[in-house]
Structures are given as structure tokens and as C-alpha cells.
Enzyme design. Structure first.
Site, mmCIF file in Angstrom:
data_model
loop_
_atom_site.group_PDB
_atom_site.id
_atom_site.type_symbol
_atom_site.label_atom_id
_atom_site.label_comp_id
_atom_site.label_asym_id
_atom_site.label_seq_id
_atom_site.Cartn_x
_atom_site.Cartn_y
_atom_site.Cartn_z
ATOM 1 C CD GLU A 338 29.241 -15.473 -45.052
ATOM 2 O OE1 GLU A 338 28.820 -16.720 -45.743
ATOM 3 O OE2 GLU A 338 29.337 -14.508 -45.828
ATOM 4 C CG ASN A 397 30.250 -11.039 -45.853
ATOM 5 O OD1 ASN A 397 30.434 -11.805 -46.902
ATOM 6 N ND2 ASN A 397 29.311 -11.580 -45.123
ATOM 7 C CD GLU A 429 32.823 -15.354 -46.209
ATOM 8 O OE1 GLU A 429 31.916 -14.619 -47.165
ATOM 9 O OE2 GLU A 429 32.676 -16.192 -45.660
ATOM 10 C CG ASP A 459 31.758 -14.279 -50.306
ATOM 11 O OD1 ASP A 459 31.217 -15.351 -50.520
ATOM 12 O OD2 ASP A 459 31.256 -13.448 -49.439
ATOM 13 C CD GLU A 516 28.903 -18.203 -50.024
ATOM 14 O OE1 GLU A 516 28.196 -17.538 -49.351
ATOM 15 O OE2 GLU A 516 29.486 -17.621 -51.214
HETATM 16 P P1 C2E Z 1 27.284 -13.701 -49.235
HETATM 17 O O1 C2E Z 1 28.674 -13.362 -48.260
HETATM 18 O O2 C2E Z 1 27.724 -14.485 -50.331
HETATM 19 O O3 C2E Z 1 26.780 -14.543 -48.102
HETATM 20 C C1 C2E Z 1 25.599 -15.861 -48.485
HETATM 21 C C2 C2E Z 1 24.374 -15.399 -48.683
HETATM 22 O O4 C2E Z 1 23.843 -16.662 -49.012
HETATM 23 C C3 C2E Z 1 23.655 -15.074 -47.322
HETATM 24 O O5 C2E Z 1 22.694 -14.134 -47.782
HETATM 25 C C4 C2E Z 1 22.867 -16.345 -46.971
HETATM 26 O O6 C2E Z 1 21.829 -16.091 -46.180
HETATM 27 C C5 C2E Z 1 22.855 -16.904 -48.241
HETATM 28 N N1 C2E Z 1 22.484 -18.498 -48.294
HETATM 29 C C6 C2E Z 1 23.320 -19.261 -47.337
HETATM 30 N N2 C2E Z 1 22.855 -20.494 -47.768
HETATM 31 C C7 C2E Z 1 21.919 -20.213 -48.825
HETATM 32 C C8 C2E Z 1 20.924 -21.409 -49.460
HETATM 33 O O7 C2E Z 1 21.332 -22.615 -49.141
HETATM 34 N N3 C2E Z 1 20.325 -21.009 -50.467
HETATM 35 C C9 C2E Z 1 20.134 -19.569 -50.609
HETATM 36 N N4 C2E Z 1 19.259 -19.315 -51.765
HETATM 37 N N5 C2E Z 1 20.856 -18.689 -49.851
HETATM 38 C C10 C2E Z 1 21.586 -19.304 -49.036
HETATM 39 P P2 C2E Z 1 22.293 -12.642 -47.096
HETATM 40 O O8 C2E Z 1 22.580 -12.788 -45.475
HETATM 41 O O9 C2E Z 1 21.071 -12.217 -47.300
HETATM 42 O O10 C2E Z 1 23.535 -11.853 -47.384
HETATM 43 C C11 C2E Z 1 23.602 -11.512 -48.893
HETATM 44 C C12 C2E Z 1 24.833 -10.884 -49.237
HETATM 45 O O11 C2E Z 1 24.986 -9.611 -48.441
HETATM 46 C C13 C2E Z 1 26.289 -11.351 -48.468
HETATM 47 O O12 C2E Z 1 26.634 -12.300 -49.594
HETATM 48 C C14 C2E Z 1 27.083 -10.549 -48.469
HETATM 49 O O13 C2E Z 1 27.697 -10.200 -49.713
HETATM 50 C C15 C2E Z 1 26.338 -9.145 -48.190
HETATM 51 N N6 C2E Z 1 26.530 -9.176 -46.685
HETATM 52 C C16 C2E Z 1 25.799 -9.871 -45.492
HETATM 53 N N7 C2E Z 1 26.381 -9.370 -44.413
HETATM 54 C C17 C2E Z 1 27.296 -8.296 -44.710
HETATM 55 C C18 C2E Z 1 28.013 -7.568 -43.724
HETATM 56 O O14 C2E Z 1 28.007 -7.744 -42.539
HETATM 57 N N8 C2E Z 1 29.001 -6.631 -44.457
HETATM 58 C C19 C2E Z 1 29.016 -6.825 -45.673
HETATM 59 N N9 C2E Z 1 29.786 -5.897 -46.346
HETATM 60 N N10 C2E Z 1 28.142 -7.632 -46.569
HETATM 61 C C20 C2E Z 1 27.148 -8.352 -46.092
HETATM 62 MG MG MG Z 2 30.138 -13.909 -47.515
HETATM 63 MG MG MG Z 3 29.248 -15.650 -51.008
#
Ligand code: C2E
Ligand code: MG
Ligand code: MG
Length: 576
Positions: A338, A397, A429, A459, A516
Site C-alpha cells: 500500500e 488511497n 482503495e 478501505d 490491516e
Molecule cells: P489507511 O489507508 O487505512 O492506511 C493504513 C494506516 O495504518 C497507515 O497509517 C499505516 O501506517 C497504519 N498501519 C499499518 N499497519 C499498522 C499497525 O500494525 N499498527 C498500527 N497502529 N497502524 C498501522 P498512515 O500511513 O498514518 O495513514 C493514515 C491514513 O491516511 C491512511 O489510512 C489513509 O486513509 C490516509 N492516507 C495515507 N496516505 C494517503 C494518500 O496518499 N492519499 C490519501 N487520500 N490518503 C492517504
Molecule cells: Mg488505505
Molecule cells: Mg485502512
């Protein structure tokens, strides 16, 4: 200001004296500079004043028919004539004092011996009175009758702060005032502003304050600190509703305590305005106080918004990749990734998406940012394919805001084509909560993207309220269970049963499930037992920069012809 008297217009001066010789003497002294008219008693003077405009009256006091005192009295009683300065001409000290008390501006002693002194005095008096009337017209706001913003701040800059009295800055605003203008017309709008101005003016003596209209429907008040402003604002709102007959009128006030005297007054009011804006549209809330944390947050957000363009230009946005593992077989196999954005800000350092994605969704900037991430991810898939002979599908995403972008599909197709990928190599997603924004639009977008060959992952499944409806309506290809269920799954039996239920539904629908946020071995084992296909989480790896992710690819696909590699190559299509 100096000099404007003599240049442009010749001012008219009325000389009132019953003695001809005096009239002639004054006429001779002043006629080069002014246009002179004469009257030989008070009655004639009043008649002349009714006829034309004068900049100055030179007035004898002792005259037949109507004396000078009566002229002063009549002029003072008249709104318009009161503004014309009067110089009295007398030889008596007591009369001078009396006339000045009555409102005369100055006096000239008879006999007239120094013409240049008399001319200079006349000029100075006219100049002073014109300055005053300029100030009068710029200090008051025409609509509300309060001070203008310029005068208000000029006053605050000059004020002498009293150390023992605490002052507050208030910003008052009428909620959605533009609607009143639109619905009832500008005149009605102005009428309400005038009434609001009067209500504010009526408050001022009680709170020892001054006020201005800053712009449109925003008013500033600087006053002695009150314990509670709420009753005052409520009362004002009730009056305004009653007087205007508009029940929907709502006033709100933002308050800032001006304890830091060294700060610029403009800043006090911008902070009070920040507080006032915070309760915009919240009808129960009448007042809000400035809070420094909120202000710091606002500044931080403004900074981030301002820096987006340069971040894209300078590549400060960095795409990280979090591996997803297929856990169907004996050993977990790297199946896909991802793409997750990170902002490596040159001054603010590492910023996680949670801090800026919601902000950019709010103002639409997310579309540019997402576009950038999708491009980067597609380029990366191409690079890895070239280097390792394997196509790692990467999910990206797609914000709920992108769903409303009419260009969305064209953008994604363009990106995939430009990087010579197949549409199912880049997996959009879409968060489940987009369904509650507009179910119809989401169904339309997902169906159309699928027709173009894209596979869609749903998602954060289970995080919204619409999950069950959505399952039957949206033709998605992969289900990602929200990580909150996984986190609580082994602590709370209800969550475990929910995860099982989701697995069953996914099996029924024939789509793979991605779990996830898997952090522990026990969670992995439980999921495997339930028949989960793919797992993503810290247990395997956090999101990694591209070069670190590459090490995982190297480990999984060492040689194109090895047996392990062949198995992995087969598995890599598990999300398809
Ligand atoms: P998401 O798409 O549900 O992404 C999964 C989030 O869970 C990611 O946080 C990831 O780092 C985190 N994660 C993965 N494995 C674990 C785990 O084992 N434990 C915990 N506590 N967390 C885990 P991240 O990278 O901080 O991203 C947060 C949200 O921000 C994402 O949720 C997504 O909704 C959004 N996001 C991130 N990158 C993009 C992007 O390029 N565009 C858009 N529109 N949204 C983004
Ligand atoms: Mg995602
Ligand atoms: Mg997610």
C-alpha cells in the site's frame, strides 16, 4: 494640510458690522484672499447665511436690530450653521469671554491695527474648522454610526494603557449575514447593521468601551473586562430579532483578553475573530474565547496549506510502501503493497498523513496530493518490474473528495498508461465512509472504474455506519477490515465474532479480505485460522521508503527461476 486654503477654492467670508468704515477696513484686508460678503446687522447676517455657504463669519457684537450674541446663539442652534467658525470683533474684554463661551472660535480686538495678523487668524481658524470636519466625516462609519476601522485603530495606538484595568477585545458578527442581504435586499441589510450599531453604542458607556464597524457585518469592541459577556450578547440578539422581525438572526462574539499591552491591537482583534469564526453556524453558541492552542493549530494548518505547492515541486512528499503478505500457504509471501504518503518538511520535519490529509480533504488540495502519490506509485511499480521482473501491485488511497472529481477515471487511466501498467496493477482503495457522502456517486465511480479494468479495495471496512447496505450495492474487489476490529479482536469476544462475520460475508461475495493493523503473532494465527487471505501490519513491517521495500522484494524474488520465486509469483495475483 497647510496651504490648501488659498489654492483651490476662494473661501467666502461674511463680515457683519453696523459701521461702514469697519466693513470697508476688513474688506480691504481680506478681499485679496477671500470672497467677502457684508451684512450691517444680525438680521441681514442670518439672511445671508441662509442664502449661501460661508467658511467664516467675522461678527461685531453691538449692532442694532439683532446683535452679535443673538447671531451666535442662532448659529449654535442650527445643525449646519454651527459648523461655520465665528470670530467676534470687539473692544470689550467681558464680551470676548462671553462670546467664546457661547461658541465663537476666536476674537479680534478693535481697532484693527495689524492687517496681516487678522488675515493670518482668519486663515488659521478656517483651516482648523475644515480639518475638524474632515475628521468628522472619516471617523464615523456611515452605515452603523460607530467609528470607522481606521479611526478605531488610530485611537487604540494612541491610547495610554491603564495598568490596573484589564481590557478585552470583542469581535461581534451576525451569522450568515450575506443571506439577509440576498433574501431581503441591501437596504434591509443596512437597516439591520444600523440597528446593530445602535445596540452596540448603547452598551458602550456601561462597559467603558469604544467600537467600530470593521467591515460588512463585523464589529469590534474594546472595553473593560466583563465577567460574562453571554447575557449582554443574548440581550442584544433578542433586541435585534425583535426590531428586525427576523427570527433567524444570530449574533456571535469572539473574545480576546488584551493582557499583553505590547502586542499590536490589530492582532488582538484577529485572535478574537479567530474565536468568533470557530462558532460560526453553531446556533447554541453565542460567545467563544480565543484559545492559544487552537490559534497555534490554525497557524500550523495555514502554514501546511501554503507549503503544498512547494512540497510537490521539491518532492518533499515521499511515498512509503507497506507490504501486504499472503498468509494462505505454509509461509507468508509478499503479495502487494500500500502506498502511504509522508511529508518530509524542510523545516517542520516528518509530518504524518493524519495531520494533513483531513485538512487537505477539507479544502480540496487533496486532489493534487493524491495525483502526485498515484503517479509516484505507478512509476515505482514500473521500476521494480524492470529491476526484478515481477509486478508488485500497489494499492493507492483515493480520498472521498476524489470520488467527486469528474476527471478521476481519466487521471487514473492516464497514469497507468504512461507507466505501461495494467489497470489492475494500481489498486484504488476507497474508504468506506465515502459511501455516506453520496452512495449513488460512489456506486457510479466504482462501477465505471471496474469497467476500465481497475480492481477496487474497500478501505476501513466496518468503520462507518453504512457497511451492510454498502456490501450489497458496491461492486468492490477487495475488503480491508478496519484495524480497530483487529486491535480488539483478542481482547473482546464481540470483535472476534465480527471479524469472523466479515470473513464469512467476504467468502460469500467471493472477494479476498485484507486485515490491516496486525501487530502480533496471535492476531496473525487467529486470522489465518479464520481463513483471512492477506495481512498488513507492523507484525511484518511498517510502511517503508522505496529503497528499503526493495530489500523485501529481493528476499522474496531472488532469482526469476528459483522454486520459491515461482510460488511467490503465483501468489502475487492473490488480490486480483
Ligand atoms: P489507511 O489507508 O487505512 O492506511 C493504513 C494506516 O495504518 C497507515 O497509517 C499505516 O501506517 C497504519 N498501519 C499499518 N499497519 C499498522 C499497525 O500494525 N499498527 C498500527 N497502529 N497502524 C498501522 P498512515 O500511513 O498514518 O495513514 C493514515 C491514513 O491516511 C491512511 O489510512 C489513509 O486513509 C490516509 N492516507 C495515507 N496516505 C494517503 C494518500 O496518499 N492519499 C490519501 N487520500 N490518503 C492517504
Ligand atoms: Mg488505505
Ligand atoms: Mg485502512
Amino acid at each position: 494640510m497647510k496651504g490648501f486654503l488659498t489654492k483651490d477654492i476662494r473661501r467666502r467670508v461674511l463680515v457683519v458690522d453696523d459701521e461702514r468704515i469697519n466693513r470697508e477696513l476688513l474688506g480691504a484686508m481680506l478681499s485679496q484672499t477671500f470672497e467677502i460678503a457684508f451684512a450691517s446687522n444680525g438680521k441681514e447676517a442670518m439672511a445671508a447665511l441662509e442664502e449661501g455657504d460661508y467658511s467664516l463669519i467675522l461678527l461685531d457684537l453691538l449692532m442694532p436690530v439683532m446683535d452679535g450674541f443673538e447671531v451666535i446663539e442662532r448659529c449654535q442652534a442650527d445643525e449646519h450653521l454651527r459648523r461655520i467658525p465665528i470670530i467676534v470683533m470687539t473692544s470689550e474684554k467681558s464680551a470676548e469671554v462671553r462670546s467664546i463661551r457661547m461658541g465663537a472660535a476666536d476674537f479680534i480686538t478693535k481697532p484693527y491695527d495689524m492687517p496681516e495678523v487678522i488675515l493670518a487668524r482668519c486663515e488659521r481658524i478656517i483651516e482648523m474648522s475644515e480639518d475638524k470636519s474632515i475628521i468628522r466625516s472619516t471617523e464615523r462609519d456611515k452605515v452603523s454610526g460607530l467609528y470607522t476601522r481606521g479611526y478605531f485603530f488610530a485611537y487604540l495606538q494612541r491610547r495610554q494603557p491603564a495598568s490596573d484595568i484589564h481590557m478585552d477585545a470583542l469581535v461581534l458578527n451576525i451569522d450568515r449575514f450575506h443571506m439577509i442581504n440576498e433574501l431581503y435586499g441591501r437596504d434591509e441589510g443596512d437597516r439591520i447593521l444600523r440597528r446593530f450599531g445602535q445596540l452596540i453604542a448603547a452598551l458602550l458607556p456601561g462597559i467603558h468601551g469604544i467600537a467600530c464597524r470593521s467591515d460588512s457585518d463585523t464589529f469590534f469592541v474594546y472595553c473593560e473586562r466583563q465577567e460574562d459577556y453571554e447575557p449582554m450578547i443574548r440581550q442584544m440578539q433578542e433586541r435585534l430579532v425583535k426590531d428586525s422581525g427576523l427570527r433567524s438572526l444570530h449574533i456571535r462574539a469572539g473574545i480576546y483578553s488584551c493582557d499583553d499591552e505590547s502586542t499590536d491591537p490589530e492582532r488582538w482583534f484577529s485572535r478574537a475573530k479567530g474565536a468568533c469564526d470557530r462558532i460560526r453556524g453553531q446556533y447554541g453558541a453565542l460567545t467563544a474565547r480565543y484559545d492559544s492552542e487552537q490559534y497555534a493549530r490554525t497557524l500550523y494548518h495555514e502554514r501546511l496549506i501554503g507549503d503544498v505547492a512547494s512540497a510537490i515541486r521539491n518532492r518533499d512528499f515521499v511515498v512509503y510502501y507497506q507490504p501486504k503478505y499472503n498468509i494462505k500457504g505454509d509461509r507468508p509471501i509478499l503479495a502487494s503493497a500500500e502506498a502511504l504518503i509522508r511529508w518530509i518538511h524542510p523545516e517542520l520535519g516528518f509530518i504524518s498523513p493524519g495531520d494533513f490529509i483531513p485538512l487537505f480533504e477539507h479544502n480540496g488540495l487533496i486532489r493534487q496530493v493524491d495525483d502526485y502519490v498515484w503517479h509516484e506509485a505507478a512509476l515505482q511499480i514500473g521500476r521494480w518490474r524492470e529491476q526484478y521482473g515481477v509486478t508488485i501491485p500497489v494499492s493507492v488511497n483515493v480520498s472521498r473528495v476524489d470520488v467527486f472529481d469528474p476527471q478521476l477515471e481519466d487521471k487514473l487511466i492516464g497514469i497507468v498508461k504512461a507507466c505501461s501498467l495494467r489497470p489492475d496493477d494500481l489498486i484504488p482503495e476507497i474508504t468506506e465512509s465515502a459511501y455516506s457522502d453520496s452512495a449513488d456517486r460512489l456506486i457510479e465511480v466504482v462501477s465505471s472504474l471496474r469497467k476500465s479494468g481497475f480492481r477496487i479495495a474497500m478501505d476501513d471496512f466496518g468503520s462507518g455506519y453504512s457497511s451492510l447496505n454498502m456490501l450489497t450495492e458496491i461492486p468492490f474487489d477487495v475488503l480491508k477490515i478496519d484495524m480497530r476490529f483487529i486491535r480488539r479482536m483478542l481482547i473482546d469476544d464481540k470483535n472476534l465474532r465480527l471479524v469472523k462475520l466479515v470473513m464469512d460475508i467476504a467468502a460469500f461475495l467471493g472477494v479476498p479480505v485484507v486485515a490491516e493493523g496486525v501487530e502480533e503473532k496471535e492476531q496473525l494465527d487467529a486470522l489465518k485460522e479464520m481463513g483471512c487471505d492477506i495481512v498488513q501490519g507492523y507484525y511484518f513491517s511498517p510502511p517503508l521508503p522505496a529503497d528499503r521495500f526493495e530489500e523485501l522484494i529481493k528476499k522474496e524474488y531472488p532469482r526469476p527461476d528459483s522454486a520459491d520465486s515461482a510460488e511467490a509469483r503465483h501468489v502475487i495475483n492473490s488480490e486480483k
